[in-house]
Scaffold this active site. Structure first.
Site, PDB file in Angstrom:
ATOM      1  N   SER A 267      -4.092  15.110  -4.887  1.00 23.97           N
ATOM      2  CA  SER A 267      -3.133  14.901  -5.961  1.00 23.97           C
ATOM      3  C   SER A 267      -2.539  16.242  -6.374  1.00 23.97           C
ATOM      4  O   SER A 267      -3.220  17.280  -6.316  1.00 23.97           O
ATOM      5  CB  SER A 267      -3.823  14.243  -7.160  1.00 23.97           C
ATOM      6  N   LYS A 273      -9.227  13.875  -7.032  1.00 26.69           N
ATOM      7  CA  LYS A 273      -8.833  12.654  -6.319  1.00 26.69           C
ATOM      8  C   LYS A 273      -8.792  12.859  -4.805  1.00 26.69           C
ATOM      9  O   LYS A 273      -8.463  13.932  -4.313  1.00 26.69           O
ATOM     10  CB  LYS A 273      -7.451  12.189  -6.790  1.00 26.69           C
ATOM     11  N   ASN A 275      -6.838  10.571  -2.375  1.00 28.04           N
ATOM     12  CA  ASN A 275      -5.980   9.396  -2.283  1.00 28.04           C
ATOM     13  C   ASN A 275      -5.974   8.809  -0.868  1.00 28.04           C
ATOM     14  O   ASN A 275      -5.867   9.553   0.121  1.00 28.04           O
ATOM     15  CB  ASN A 275      -4.549   9.760  -2.675  1.00 28.04           C
ATOM     16  N   ARG A 307      31.678 -14.676  18.025  1.00 30.30           N
ATOM     17  CA  ARG A 307      31.196 -13.370  17.563  1.00 30.30           C
ATOM     18  C   ARG A 307      31.314 -13.383  16.053  1.00 30.30           C
ATOM     19  O   ARG A 307      32.384 -13.652  15.514  1.00 30.30           O
ATOM     20  CB  ARG A 307      31.990 -12.206  18.153  1.00 30.30           C
TER      21      ARG A 307
END
Length: 399
Positions: A267, A273, A275, A307
């Site tokens: 982080s 952290k 993650n 088309r």
């Protein structure tokens, strides 16, 4: 290519890029010119290496010109005719229409993308098979609707991931990449006129397919199932990886602690952290792939005449985006499962701490009058074994 709005986009490299698409369109023009010459329709003097007449800076004016014509083919053909000598410039593109070139070039580009994805899936199947066998008997709490449910094993969880990947691999492996060659209205009228017969026109189309290693096919102008089928296969892959990523992201929460990514991300402000970045980026793709595939179905449903006025054009960038994102997610998923860590001790502790997980077993024994079995894992071992056997068959049959 890089994309700050889509971290990891560089992993798709040149696949489905402007450069790849331009080269694919040139390859279509080259293969068609060669087919005309081999059939004796165009003179041998028309032979040329069309790629030699392009530079890296050409895609910009061709792209700008497409804003006028609605297709990059007109600008490409005009440029090639201006830079080649007679009789090459005279025979170039004769019998084709812009849709033939765009659709066939899309098939070439997306075939390369799916080849990359298949390679990643083979690696994932091998890794998940080993992981399922290793943890076949590792106790783990099964949860339903976010709540503790029954005893299970980590092997069962991995086996379900493995089954999801195999379910996605099957339609991906069955994809066909058909050539598109029908002329201005999909009737092969120009090719019949050039060759002198219907059989000759069909032979030209088959030669184009052979030259590009695509599947021969009758014109499919406004029958867009070849495109929507590819979109479905790509989205199904993303579904499978999204399922795995969701389990890993949830299982890696500090309060759960059963699963962890290898080399999880940090982080910018919270150093404590770790993650689950791979899981996050995979889930991002899984959340958006379905809507891209749905756009391809909407475009298919809006096909009109010989088309379509906009529906056809909506497919190009949509398929490019979906294919590139799926390639990126495939690479992320391979890294995720290859580095996945399962904390057996934490999984056992969470299972032991869950109250009431044997209440169903108690009610079953009351019904039968028998003593409870030593564990309440049902056919867990056999389920793992079946998934691993299926994976073995897939790996054996996959070149």
């Amino acid at each position: 290519m890089t994309d700050l709005f889509w971290p990891g986009d560089h992993r798709a490299g040149d696949l489905m890029s402007d450069h790849a698409f331009l080269n694919a369109m040139v390859a279509v023009e080259q293969a068609w010119l060669d087919a005309l010459i081999e059939a004796g329709i165009a003179p041998d003097q028309a032979r040329a290496d069309l790629a030699e007449h392009l530079t890296d800076s050409d895609h910009e004016p061709i792209a700008r010109g497409a804003d006028v014509d609605g297709s990059p083919v007109s600008g490409l053909v005009a440029l090639l005719r201006a830079r080649t000598e007679q009789p090459t410039s005279r025979w170039l593109h004769r019998g084709l229409t812009s849709q033939d070139v765009v659709d066939t070039a899309l098939m070439l580009c997306v075939r390369d993308a799916t080849d990359r994805i298949r390679g990643e899936i083979v690696d994932q199947v091998r890794t998940l098979s080993r992981l399922a066998e290793t943890h076949s008997a590792t106790p783990m709490l099964a949860r339903t609707l976010t709540q503790a449910a029954l005893p299970s094993t980590a092997g069962v969880k991995v086996a379900r991931w493995l089954s999801a990947v195999l379910d996605a691999a099957e339609p991906l492996g069955e994809l066909r990449f058909p050539v598109q060659v029908g002329g201005a209205a999909g009737t092969l009228a120009a090719a019949v006129e050039l060759s002198g017969s219907v059989e000759g026109a069909i032979s030209l189309g088959d030669s184009l397919a052979a030259g590009l290693l695509l599947a021969p096919a009758p014109p499919w102008h406004t029958t867009r199932s070849p495109i929507s089928r590819i979109g479905d296969a790509l989205a199904t892959c993303c579904d499978a990886w999204g399922y795995i990523a969701a389990d890993v992201a949830t299982g890696s929460r500090r309060e759960t602690g059963e699963l962890a990514e290898s080399g999880a991300g940090g982080s910018s402000t919270m150093p404590h952290k770790n993650n689950p970045v791979r899981s996050v980026l995979i889930r991002r793709t899984a959340m958006t792939a379905g809507s891209l595939a749905a756009t391809l179905h909407t475009a298919s449903a809006m096909s009109v005449d010989e088309r379509s006025d906009g529906a056809w054009h909506a497919e190009w960038a949509t398929l490019r985006t979906l294919a590139r994102r799926t390639v990126v997610a495939a690479a992320h998923a391979t890294e995720l499962v290859s580095g996945l860590q399962i904390d057996a001790a934490r999984a056992r502790a969470n299972l032991d701490a869950a109250a009431g997980v044997l209440s169903e077993q108690q009610s079953m024994t009351e019904l039968t009058g028998r003593e409870p079995m030593p564990n309440y894992l049902g056919a867990a071992e056999q389920l793992v074994e079946a998934a691993v056997q299926r994976a073995g068959h897939y790996l054996k049959d996959t070149p």
